[in-house]
Design a protein around this motif. Structure first.
Motif, mmCIF file in Angstrom:
data_model
loop_
_atom_site.group_PDB
_atom_site.id
_atom_site.type_symbol
_atom_site.label_atom_id
_atom_site.label_comp_id
_atom_site.label_asym_id
_atom_site.label_seq_id
_atom_site.Cartn_x
_atom_site.Cartn_y
_atom_site.Cartn_z
ATOM 1 N N LEU A 132 0.830 -1.213 0.000
ATOM 2 C CA LEU A 132 0.000 0.000 0.000
ATOM 3 C C LEU A 132 0.863 1.261 0.000
ATOM 4 C CD1 LEU A 132 -2.945 -0.745 2.441
ATOM 5 C CD2 LEU A 132 -3.137 0.184 0.133
ATOM 6 N N ASN A 133 1.968 1.221 0.753
ATOM 7 C CA ASN A 133 2.846 2.393 0.827
ATOM 8 C C ASN A 133 3.592 2.630 -0.476
ATOM 9 O OD1 ASN A 133 2.147 2.905 3.426
ATOM 10 N ND2 ASN A 133 3.831 1.742 4.327
ATOM 11 N N ARG A 134 3.883 1.556 -1.180
ATOM 12 C CA ARG A 134 4.744 1.674 -2.357
ATOM 13 C C ARG A 134 3.972 1.899 -3.667
ATOM 14 N NH1 ARG A 134 9.202 0.215 -5.317
ATOM 15 N NH2 ARG A 134 9.000 -1.755 -6.401
ATOM 16 N N TYR A 135 2.749 1.382 -3.725
ATOM 17 C CA TYR A 135 2.009 1.427 -5.005
ATOM 18 C C TYR A 135 0.737 2.271 -4.922
ATOM 19 C CZ TYR A 135 5.035 -2.410 -6.451
ATOM 20 O OH TYR A 135 6.131 -3.171 -6.770
#
Lengths: 452, 84
Positions: free
Chosen positions: B51-54
């Protein structure tokens, strides 16, 4: 910091086996726009699903076909096959290019008149013509193509009291070497039935026999069949000339040229399997030249090609509703369009392209439509990048038959837009709504205001 | 869910299971998840990292992760199958 583009995680087993010479990946680039208009903006403005027609492609395809025939044969006339796509904007592009109208019902006949086509440029085909429709066709000087003897007797009766002679052609069916042989339209050539009807028309009626017509099949992949058909129609025309001293003015070779779609079960892709217009033109014109007509008696060649002229100009834009995993592990994707509006998915493996960027990975997927019916399968198997809810796709080569054979079943039919030569978008058929259905229904008074 | 300890991973997403001889192909996000699993991260932690990366919402990640785990299990790449 801007986040990275997300793609659904997927994994699949690599199988050792025979190489697939065509590879597994079908798409390498997303189709993000059609004639300068982005897929996202089109669906944003007109909703999803949405049919899109490229005027540029229609005109280019028509001109290619016209060139192929007119550079080989001196007298050629196309007649736009209304049943293939009778959206008025589409018909009028063909009419602007010089096409007459070829219609197969009273409704289509009325539509052609409504589009401004003079009656004398309408070919009235089909087995179902009423007395009133025949009277109108005679009055308008249209070409009436007789399909059966009952129709012949009806037309003879209708025309008996008129001063104007109806212009008629007979529909002829024949063996052209293809299977199955289409023998349901018109009168048979080989058993002499066609000549019998010709005799009746010339000797015993008030009709003017001006043409001969045939429609030998659909999605024809063999130009040689047209060569046989042209030779047999020519032979019949020459026999009529010899027997009755009557010159047949035109030979109508009907339609049936294959488009570049891929038929289910076909080994080759449609673009590789389908003959070009030049191949059909060469087969037909060679037969006509070799038939033995004297120079002054060369008949006009009429062509009712529909599918091959419009299929590639049509696109269907759609969106992903959901993804799911089937019990056997296969991936399934549910789209917002199904066989209700993409009727041709019953017989074609339509090319489908994602409309947004994607990675290198693809997986085999079953594409389902949104209907609550098991038969609602758009593609049994297609290799596509992982699509997520809301992603959009472009279905290619859908211009023929979908916008006439589509069903209003549990959902309304979508809008149709046409992109003109300057890339401007025009709404040419509105999205249907509840009022489309309710407007046709009549609720009896005693069923209104029921207590619930 | 635990991933088998002995599987071989390449940087391009090629996965090899020496215990069965089967090989697999996964996409970059699939590879990333398998690598997190090998590090022993929990499903919740992996979802958080994704969630944080994409650019993706929580429901989609949860649904896709469940599907991916099901596939790993079906393909016998998870620890529970190794015990069988």
């Amino acid at each position: 910091m801007k986040k990275a583009l997300y793609e659904r995680p997927v994994i699949q087993r690599l199988n050792v086996g025979l190489m697939n010479k065509y590879g597994t990946k079908t798409e390498f680039e997303p189709v993000r726009e059609i004639d300068g208009n982005s897929v996202a903006s089109l669906t944003g403005q007109f909703g999803s699903p949405l049919f899109v027609i490229s005027e540029k492609t229609i005109r280019n395809t028509y001109r290619d076909a016209n060139r192929a025939f007119k550079t080989r044969y001196p007298k050629v006339q196309f007649a736009w096959s209304y049943k293939t796509n009778y959206i008025s904007a589409v018909c009028n592009v063909f009419h602007q290019e010089g096409s007459w109208a070829e219609v197969v019902s009273g409704f289509e006949y009325a539509k052609a008149l409504h589009n401004g086509i003079p009656g004398s440029k309408i070919i009235f085909n089909g087995p179902d013509k009423t007395k009133e429709e025949l009277e109108l066709a005679i009055k308008n000087d249209s070409f009436i193509h007789l399909d059966n003897l009952d129709e012949f007797y009806l037309l003879r009766e209708v025309s008996a009291g008129l001063s104007k002679k109806p212009k008629v052609a007979i529909r002829v069916n024949m063996d052209t070497g293809i299977y199955p042989m289409w023998d349901r339209f018109g009168f048979n050539y080989e058993n002499g039935e066609a000549m019998d009807v010709v005799n009746k028309i010339i000797l015993n009626s008030n009709m003017d026999l001006v043409g001969l017509h045939c429609h030998i099949g659909t999605f024809m992949l063999a130009p040689s069949a047209y060569s046989v058909a042209a030779a047999k129609l020519s032979e019949l025309a020459l026999s009529i000339k010899k027997k009755h001293n009557k010159t047949i003015q035109y030979l109508d070779l009907g339609g049936g040229f294959a488009s570049r779609n891929t038929l289910k079960g076909s080994y080759l892709q449609g673009a590789d399997a389908s003959p070009t217009f030049d191949m059909f033109a060469e087969a037909i014109s060679s037969s006509l030249f070799n038939a033995g007509f004297s120079e002054g008696d060369l008949p006009l060649l009429v062509l009712e090609t529909g599918r091959a002229l419009i299929d590639e100009a049509g696109y269907l834009l759609g969106s992903v509703i959901s993804n799911k995993r089937l019990s056997d592990g296969r991936r399934a994707t549910i789209m917002d369009f199904g066989v209700n509006i993409l009727f041709t998915s019953f017989w074609y493996n339509h090319k489908i392209s994602p409309a947004q960027p994607f990675g290198q990975y693809s997986e085999d997927t079953v594409l389902y439509g949104p209907l609550c019916m098991n038969i609602d399968v758009v593609r049994e198997q297609i290799s596509l990048p992982p699509l997520k809810k809301g992603d959009q796709v472009v279905v290619h080569t859908v211009g023929a038959y979908n916008m006439t054979q589509w069903m209003q079943f549990i959902a309304m039919r979508p809008a149709v837009v046409m992109i003109d030569l300057n890339n401007k978008v025009h709404l040419v058929r509105k999205r249907e709504g509840l009022e489309t259905i309710e407007g046709q229904e009549v609720l009896p008074g005693y069923l209104k205001n029921c207590e619930r | 869910m635990e991933i088998k300890k002995n599987i071989a991973l390449s940087d391009t997403g090629f996965v090899f299971d020496p215990s069965t001889g089967n090989s697999f192909s996964t996409n970059p996000i699939g590879l990333e998840i398998i690598q997190y699993m090998r590090q022993g991260l929990s499903d919740g932690k992996i979802q958080e990292l994704i969630l944080n990366r994409y650019e993706v919402d929580k429901n989609t990640v949860e649904k896709d992760m469940e599907d991916f785990m099901t596939m790993l299990s079906k393909l016998k790449l998870t620890g529970s199958y190794e015990k069988d």
